[in-house]
Design an enzyme around this catalytic site. Structure first.
Site, PDB file in Angstrom:
ATOM      1  N   HIS A 158      41.261  93.031  60.607  1.00 31.65           N
ATOM      2  CA  HIS A 158      42.650  93.493  60.614  1.00 31.65           C
ATOM      3  C   HIS A 158      43.116  93.915  62.000  1.00 31.65           C
ATOM      4  O   HIS A 158      42.315  94.042  62.935  1.00 31.65           O
ATOM      5  CB  HIS A 158      42.815  94.658  59.624  1.00 31.65           C
ATOM      6  CG  HIS A 158      42.003  95.885  59.960  1.00 31.65           C
ATOM      7  ND1 HIS A 158      42.402  96.812  60.897  1.00 31.65           N
ATOM      8  CD2 HIS A 158      40.828  96.333  59.464  1.00 31.65           C
ATOM      9  CE1 HIS A 158      41.503  97.782  60.967  1.00 31.65           C
ATOM     10  NE2 HIS A 158      40.532  97.509  60.110  1.00 31.65           N
ATOM     11  N   CYS A 174      35.185  98.150  59.343  1.00 28.78           N
ATOM     12  CA  CYS A 174      36.013  96.944  59.420  1.00 28.78           C
ATOM     13  C   CYS A 174      36.019  96.370  60.828  1.00 28.78           C
ATOM     14  O   CYS A 174      35.575  97.000  61.777  1.00 28.78           O
ATOM     15  CB  CYS A 174      37.434  97.256  58.958  1.00 28.78           C
ATOM     16  SG  CYS A 174      37.549  97.584  57.186  1.00 28.78           S
TER      17      CYS A 174
END
Length: 198
Positions: A158, A174
């Site tokens: 992301h 992440c």
């Protein structure tokens, strides 16, 4: 026979028209999609998207993440890949293995996981109901959701509101990218893309 008089195009008209065409042709990502705090941020050139040599081990279209060196590779085939700089998870928090992109979202909403809230309640409990998509959302401009065996791994590739984290191991697991870079990757990657995290 009547002749219609054509309007005279002035230099000013030409310049204004050219400027309008140029503005319309610019991608919306030109403003970097970062908060005012990072308005003038410049990423280290090694982390800018670039074509590099990469072996023949993976099929074309595969995403390979090298957390140790903070790079993500989109395999282009013929021994080449498109390389991006990334920020990755702190020790013990990162995903490792093979997954696939089973969901994509533009300006996604975000909610901290239960584990994140348990580890750092002072930081994350206030966001337990979620944060809508936008410039202040931790997932940034785009998110690719990683699934394994049909189940959400809770790991994402992301964007970020903290571009200075690129090239570092600081996230909750992440894979972070500069917003403009994740938009570029998002536009190149279809659902079902294989992701290998080394």
């Amino acid at each position: 026979m009547k002749f219609r008089r054509h309007p005279v195009i002035t230099r000013r008209d030409l310049l204004l028209g050219s400027a309008a065409v140029l503005a319309a042709s610019q991608p919306l990502v030109a403003e970097a999609h970062h908060t005012a705090k990072y308005k003038n941020f410049k990423v280290d050139p090694q982390y800018e998207p670039q074509s590099v040599r990469y072996g023949f081990r993976y099929e074309r279209g595969t995403i390979v993440v090298d957390p140790k060196n903070h790079f993500l590779y989109l395999i282009e085939g013929f021994g080449k890949a498109r390389r991006y700089g990334v920020g990755v998870g702190k020790a013990g928090l990162a995903f490792k293995g093979i997954a696939s992109v089973e969901r994509k979202a533009e300006w996604p909403s975000w909610r901290p996981t239960k584990n994140m809230i348990r580890r750092e309640p002072g930081k994350y409990a206030k966001y337990a109901k979620g944060v809508p998509g936008g410039l202040n959302n931790p997932l940034g401009a785009r998110a690719l959701y990683l699934y394994k065996n049909g189940r959400d791994t809770m790991y994402r590739i992301h964007g970020t509101t903290q571009p200075k984290s690129i090239g570092r191991s600081v996230s909750n697991g992440c894979i972070r990218m500069i917003n403009d870079h994740v938009i570029d990757l998002y536009n190149r990657v279809p659902l079902g893309t294989k992701v290998v995290v080394l």
